[in-house]
Scaffold this motif. Structure first.
Motif, PDB file in Angstrom:
ATOM      1  N   GLN A 609      -1.255  -1.175 -16.866  1.00 51.98           N
ATOM      2  CA  GLN A 609       0.014  -1.896 -16.738  1.00 51.98           C
ATOM      3  C   GLN A 609       0.779  -1.789 -18.049  1.00 51.98           C
ATOM      4  OE1 GLN A 609       0.096  -5.760 -14.315  1.00 51.98           O
ATOM      5  NE2 GLN A 609      -2.034  -5.683 -15.040  1.00 51.98           N
ATOM      6  N   ARG A 610       2.067  -1.620 -17.951  1.00 55.58           N
ATOM      7  CA  ARG A 610       2.861  -1.449 -19.167  1.00 55.58           C
ATOM      8  C   ARG A 610       4.287  -1.888 -18.876  1.00 55.58           C
ATOM      9  NH1 ARG A 610       2.242   2.732 -23.740  1.00 55.58           N
ATOM     10  NH2 ARG A 610       0.109   2.500 -23.013  1.00 55.58           N
ATOM     11  N   ALA A 611       4.813  -2.780 -19.705  1.00 55.25           N
ATOM     12  CA  ALA A 611       6.200  -3.212 -19.609  1.00 55.25           C
ATOM     13  C   ALA A 611       6.889  -2.911 -20.929  1.00 55.25           C
ATOM     14  CB  ALA A 611       6.288  -4.703 -19.302  1.00 55.25           C
ATOM     15  N   LEU A 612       8.088  -2.373 -20.852  1.00 56.14           N
ATOM     16  CA  LEU A 612       8.846  -2.017 -22.049  1.00 56.14           C
ATOM     17  C   LEU A 612      10.221  -2.664 -21.987  1.00 56.14           C
ATOM     18  CD1 LEU A 612       7.318   0.871 -20.948  1.00 56.14           C
ATOM     19  CD2 LEU A 612       7.875   1.437 -23.315  1.00 56.14           C
ATOM     20  N   ASP A 613      10.571  -3.357 -23.058  1.00 58.15           N
ATOM     21  CA  ASP A 613      11.899  -3.935 -23.204  1.00 58.15           C
ATOM     22  C   ASP A 613      12.826  -2.847 -23.736  1.00 58.15           C
ATOM     23  OD1 ASP A 613      13.275  -6.575 -23.022  1.00 58.15           O
ATOM     24  OD2 ASP A 613      13.753  -6.116 -25.106  1.00 58.15           O
ATOM     25  N   LEU A 614      13.878  -2.522 -22.992  1.00 55.89           N
ATOM     26  CA  LEU A 614      14.753  -1.407 -23.358  1.00 55.89           C
ATOM     27  C   LEU A 614      15.992  -1.915 -24.098  1.00 55.89           C
ATOM     28  CD1 LEU A 614      14.683   0.729 -20.065  1.00 55.89           C
ATOM     29  CD2 LEU A 614      13.114   0.790 -22.026  1.00 55.89           C
ATOM     30  N   PRO A 615      16.315  -1.343 -25.270  1.00 53.52           N
ATOM     31  CA  PRO A 615      17.555  -1.719 -25.957  1.00 53.52           C
ATOM     32  C   PRO A 615      18.769  -1.372 -25.094  1.00 53.52           C
ATOM     33  CG  PRO A 615      16.088  -0.469 -27.406  1.00 53.52           C
ATOM     34  CD  PRO A 615      15.528  -0.357 -26.025  1.00 53.52           C
ATOM     35  N   PHE A 616      19.780  -2.259 -25.100  1.00 53.36           N
ATOM     36  CA  PHE A 616      20.987  -1.969 -24.318  1.00 53.36           C
ATOM     37  C   PHE A 616      22.193  -2.626 -24.985  1.00 53.36           C
ATOM     38  CE2 PHE A 616      19.892  -6.149 -22.750  1.00 53.36           C
ATOM     39  CZ  PHE A 616      21.107  -6.743 -22.416  1.00 53.36           C
ATOM     40  N   THR A 617      23.365  -2.109 -24.639  1.00 50.97           N
ATOM     41  CA  THR A 617      24.628  -2.700 -25.061  1.00 50.97           C
ATOM     42  C   THR A 617      25.522  -2.832 -23.839  1.00 50.97           C
ATOM     43  OG1 THR A 617      25.564  -0.511 -25.575  1.00 50.97           O
ATOM     44  CG2 THR A 617      24.519  -1.722 -27.385  1.00 50.97           C
ATOM     45  N   ARG A 618      26.442  -3.778 -23.893  1.00 54.86           N
ATOM     46  CA  ARG A 618      27.399  -3.953 -22.806  1.00 54.86           C
ATOM     47  C   ARG A 618      28.564  -2.999 -23.025  1.00 54.86           C
ATOM     48  NH1 ARG A 618      25.068  -8.819 -23.835  1.00 54.86           N
ATOM     49  NH2 ARG A 618      24.133  -9.832 -21.997  1.00 54.86           N
ATOM     50  N   PRO A 629      12.696   4.903 -23.439  1.00 55.64           N
ATOM     51  CA  PRO A 629      11.624   5.001 -24.440  1.00 55.64           C
ATOM     52  C   PRO A 629      11.608   6.392 -25.071  1.00 55.64           C
ATOM     53  CG  PRO A 629      10.815   4.002 -22.425  1.00 55.64           C
ATOM     54  CD  PRO A 629      12.184   4.532 -22.114  1.00 55.64           C
ATOM     55  N   PRO A 630      11.162   6.477 -26.336  1.00 59.48           N
ATOM     56  CA  PRO A 630      11.312   7.743 -27.057  1.00 59.48           C
ATOM     57  C   PRO A 630      10.334   8.835 -26.661  1.00 59.48           C
ATOM     58  CG  PRO A 630      10.235   6.107 -28.448  1.00 59.48           C
ATOM     59  CD  PRO A 630      10.658   5.394 -27.199  1.00 59.48           C
ATOM     60  N   THR A 631       9.113   8.487 -26.278  1.00 54.93           N
ATOM     61  CA  THR A 631       8.077   9.504 -26.056  1.00 54.93           C
ATOM     62  C   THR A 631       7.137   9.058 -24.940  1.00 54.93           C
ATOM     63  OG1 THR A 631       6.502   8.505 -27.600  1.00 54.93           O
ATOM     64  CG2 THR A 631       8.091  10.104 -28.520  1.00 54.93           C
ATOM     65  N   GLY A 632       6.239   9.983 -24.564  1.00 54.85           N
ATOM     66  CA  GLY A 632       5.198   9.652 -23.610  1.00 54.85           C
ATOM     67  C   GLY A 632       4.137   8.735 -24.165  1.00 54.85           C
ATOM     68  N   ILE A 633       4.078   8.565 -25.478  1.00 54.86           N
ATOM     69  CA  ILE A 633       3.151   7.585 -26.054  1.00 54.86           C
ATOM     70  C   ILE A 633       3.611   6.181 -25.697  1.00 54.86           C
ATOM     71  CG2 ILE A 633       2.233   6.630 -28.191  1.00 54.86           C
ATOM     72  CD1 ILE A 633       2.365   9.420 -29.387  1.00 54.86           C
ATOM     73  N   ALA A 634       4.911   5.934 -25.809  1.00 50.51           N
ATOM     74  CA  ALA A 634       5.452   4.627 -25.435  1.00 50.51           C
ATOM     75  C   ALA A 634       5.457   4.443 -23.927  1.00 50.51           C
ATOM     76  CB  ALA A 634       6.859   4.471 -25.995  1.00 50.51           C
ATOM     77  N   ALA A 635       5.872   5.473 -23.200  1.00 51.60           N
ATOM     78  CA  ALA A 635       5.981   5.397 -21.743  1.00 51.60           C
ATOM     79  C   ALA A 635       5.424   6.684 -21.148  1.00 51.60           C
ATOM     80  CB  ALA A 635       7.435   5.196 -21.321  1.00 51.60           C
ATOM     81  N   PRO A 636       4.144   6.717 -20.780  1.00 50.41           N
ATOM     82  CA  PRO A 636       3.567   7.931 -20.185  1.00 50.41           C
ATOM     83  C   PRO A 636       4.364   8.367 -18.961  1.00 50.41           C
ATOM     84  CG  PRO A 636       1.858   6.343 -20.696  1.00 50.41           C
ATOM     85  CD  PRO A 636       3.154   5.641 -20.905  1.00 50.41           C
TER      86      PRO A 636
END
Length: 781
Positions: A609-618, A629-636
């Motif tokens: 299980q893996r949850a990632l908070d993604l940076p965003f702007t309006r 996410p930048p790579t497969g290490i952060a998000a396979p």
């Protein structure tokens, strides 16, 4: 406690002190386990959430077990339970059974468990329409037999394998030692040719979703008695022999596009209770498992890892020397860490091989496996030592994703003999991209749990659900179920009780997050009480000893905080490191955008299980500009839920998920949304009442001629009713006496009767008159 720079002696001392403190805290809370219903049922849903009534395949109008005349005389086939499950990229749920055929056990498990066992049935559950519907995969029980079986071979034809004499380096401690001393290798088992119905069981395999959406199922169980003096499978009157479970080398691959299984490449090592971890490039790493459980002399688990490549459909052994070998517990809790290595958390099933391993003291060591060097590295000692059957889940990752914190809760302490009573201990283990590890205690569970499931929720909290108050494997049947879930808040470090589920879910349960952000809970397949055969209820307060194929769906408190946000546009594919646009009418109120990897739990293991908070702007209007996410290490690579959370005074409210694919390439097509915006909880199904079936044999063979069992005659004809074990009546057209199976189509609904108005019927749990009434739906005839 920081591991880097601390001496091994100090690390061990800290672990021992932590364990003593934890045991003392546990003793003060032990009484909580005896309370099945700890939540005020009148509490509003915004505080405790809400459960649906249980529902099962075919509903209450279809019997759970029916005769199987294609098998041994007197054997039955029953509805499967969800011990292992996975959300598919189209939003459906794939699952398969546990302990298939145990209901046919005729006596002590040591003699009858293997001969009565069968390959597990699989199902696909579809809740997208709001009404439960099931599909039967093809083939129904997986596509692969034990490749070690040779036609006509019997166990004693090869005495070294039958005796479990260590044969090859990597099979276990003694096998590797013998190999280092130059002993010629040989096969560590002697698989008999007993028949295809029970030599390719997916039960006790691990599963994970591949980058293309198919489900990889690695390992499993080959069942046989060794020696087999007499077996009902061969027409004998009884089962006389000694149970054996062989770890399988097989790989089953389930394809959602075809609803079917295909064979994957075989592993080198047979693995019963292995663990899979996704790697940054989409390959899968498998660790641990055993080649043979009961009569093995390997003295530990499989010591070498293997890597599966979905492109070539092949496994590769990872070995460059002694540092490539390691002893881990069964179903070792492993996770892809921020440094790109695979981290073992000091947690697993601690009762194999056959209760212990000669090197089991190593189970308490937190370790990294480096896929690049194919070597293991010791990171330190787990904060309270080795833990059995605890749940491990990473908390939500924040950019730049160089730190991961693992929440570990419940279970028992120590390798065998270890402890027996479940503990409420919760710990936090923080992994950093530089490889350092630190541990800390956090708030204890309100209810000690062994074999609890854990679900990472879109608001960043974690749900602990189900389980029992003690280690059921030590002495099945006298565990007390825990029916009160609780939710952990990382900001406060505290657990809060929520609404009770209505069924016992102790051994072989599963829980997962659905695309509508509800929680699906299923499974319950306990071992026969006192290892004395199936369906031997001990009475309350102990758990039901019967299998339960039903499901319940939980709506968390966040679904009662007001209107939900919605996603009106999202791309189907997200390339690592790219920016993309999400549109939502509630853009001004969105507080977070999150990715959650599709869940795939089994044996209360889903640390993938893996949850990632993604940076965003309006970006103005209804548009959000979001960074992947930048790579497969952060998000396979693979499929994820994409969710937006709306800010409210009571806390965040999540949208229904879009399912997106994360990887090297973007896809601007519209992301798939399997559920409508703001859907209600599933409706339209019901489940068999949960009676006490102690000593019920379920022997329904020869039903068309009538058979007396426990003083009850049951008769089934093509156009007449039949009395069932729970005293219900099966109407005409529901059962095929010629085929001996449920007359169900390839896809079946949730079990509603064909006509009549829907009413609510209150059913008292006959095993526990003090328990609150259960509610189910039926039809007036």
């Amino acid at each position: 406690m920081r591991h880097r720079g601390a001496s091994p002696a100090r690390r061990g001392a800290v672990a021992v002190v932590s364990a003593v403190v934890a045991v003392g805290v546990s003793g003060a809370r032990a009484g909580a386990n005896t309370v099945l219903s700890a939540v005020d049922q009148a509490a509003p849903a915004v505080e405790v959430g809400q459960w649906t009534a249980p529902f099962e395949e075919g509903g209450a109008s279809t019997p759970r077990c029916v005769p199987d005349p294609t098998d041994v005389k007197g054997f039955v086939v029953c509805k499967p339970v969800a011990q292992a499950a996975a959300v598919l990229p189209d939003g459906r749920v794939f699952y398969y059974n546990a302990l298939e055929g145990q209901e046919n056990a005729s006596g002590p498990s040591a003699f009858s468990l293997s001969p009565s066992s069968r390959n597990s049935q699989a199902r696909v559950l579809d809740l997208r329409s709001g009404t439960p519907r099931w599909t039967v995969p093809s083939p129904e029980r997986g596509a692969v037999r034990n490749p070690n079986v040779r036609p006509g071979h019997q166990s004693l034809d090869y005495p070294p394998g039958a005796a479990g004499v260590p044969g090859r380096p990597g099979d276990g401690f003694v096998g590797s030692t013998a190999g280092a001393l130059g002993v010629p290798p040989h096969e560590p088992t002697s698989s008999p040719d007993y028949g295809s119905r029970w030599d390719g069981d997916m039960f006790c395999a691990d599963l994970m979703t591949l980058p293309d959406g198919r489900v990889l199922i690695a390992g499993g169980t080959g069942w046989y008695n060794e020696p087999a003096v007499a077996e009902r499978n061969r027409g004998d009157a009884a089962d006389i022999g000694l149970v054996e479970l062989e770890g399988l080398r097989i790989t089953n691959i389930f394809d959602p596009a075809t609803n079917g299984f295909t064979a994957g490449g075989h592993m080198k090592y047979g693995r019963w209770y292995p663990s899979l971890t996704e790697l940054p490039d989409g390959r899968a790493l498998v660790v641990s498992g055993v080649t043979k459980l009961v009569k093995s002399t390997q003295l530990s688990q499989v010591r070498r890892t293997e890597t599966y490549d979905p492109v070539t459909n092949r496994w590769a052994e990872n070995y460059v020397g002694p540092e490539s070998e390691n002893s881990l517990p069964l179903v070792a809790r492993t996770v892809l860490a921020p440094n790109g290595k695979v981290f073992y958390a000091g947690v697993g099933q601690m009762w194999g091989t056959f209760g212990q391993a000669i090197d089991e003291a190593l189970f308490a060591l937190q370790q990294y496996f480096d896929p690049a060097t194919k070597k293991w590295e010791i990171a330190g000692v787990a904060p309270v030592g080795a833990r059995d059957s605890a749940f491990v889940v990473p908390l939500t990752l924040k950019a730049p994703y160089d730190t991961m914190t693992l929440l570990t809760f419940g279970g028992t302490l120590g390798p065998p003999p270890g402890s027996y009573v479940a503990l409420p201990i919760s710990t936090l283990t923080t992994l950093r991209a530089d490889g350092t590890v630190s541990d800390a205690m956090t708030g204890n569970l309100n209810h000690s749990r062994w074999f609890a499931s854990g679900v990472l929720l879109p608001d960043g909290t974690v749900m602990a659900v189900a389980g029992a108050d003690k280690n059921e494997v030590i002495n099945p049947g006298i565990e007390i179920p825990v029916r009160t879930p609780e939710i952990y808040n990382p900001e406060t470090g505290r657990w809060t009780d929520v609404a009770d589920h209505s069924r016992d879910r102790t051994y072989h349960n599963s829980a997962l997050l659905l695309p509508d952000m509800r929680v699906l809970l299923g499974g319950h397949s306990p071992l026969g009480a006192n290892y004395g055969g199936a369906n031997k209820d001990q009475g309350r307060p102990f758990a039901s000893n019967d299998k339960d194929p039903s499901f319940e769906v939980y709506s968390p408190p966040y679904l009662f905080r007001g209107p939900r946000p919605s996603i009106s546009h999202a791309p189907a594919g997200l390339a690592w490191g790219s920016t993309f646009t999400v549109t939502t009418p509630q853009a001004d109120d969105i507080e977070s955008v999150r990715l959650l990897r599709l869940p795939a739990p089994q044996h209360v293991q889903d640390s993938r299980q893996r949850a990632l908070d993604l940076p965003f702007t309006r970006a103005g209007g209804d548009r959000l500009t979001v960074t992947a996410p930048p790579t497969g290490i952060a998000a396979p690579p693979g499929h994820y839920y994409l969710v937006v959370n709306k800010r409210t005074p009571d806390g965040p409210v999540p949208s229904v998920a879009r399912i997106v694919k994360v990887g090297a390439a973007a896809d601007d097509a519209e992301a798939f949304q399997p559920y409508p915006d703001n859907p209600p909880a599933p409706q339209g199904g019901d489940a068999t009442p949960d009676p006490d079936t102690s000593d019920q044999t379920f022997q329904l063979a020869d039903a068309s001629r009538g058979r007396r069992t426990n003083g009850t005659t049951r008769r089934t004809t093509a156009d007449g009713p039949a009395q069932l074990p729970d005293h219900r009546v099966l109407g005409p057209g529901r059962f095929d006496p010629a085929g001996g199976r449920l007359a169900r189509p390839r896809s079946s609904g949730g079990g509603e009767a064909p006509s009549g108005r829907r009413v609510v019927e209150r059913l008292q749990d006959r095993r526990d008159p003090g328990q609150r009434a259960q509610i189910r739906l039926r039809r007036d005839r």
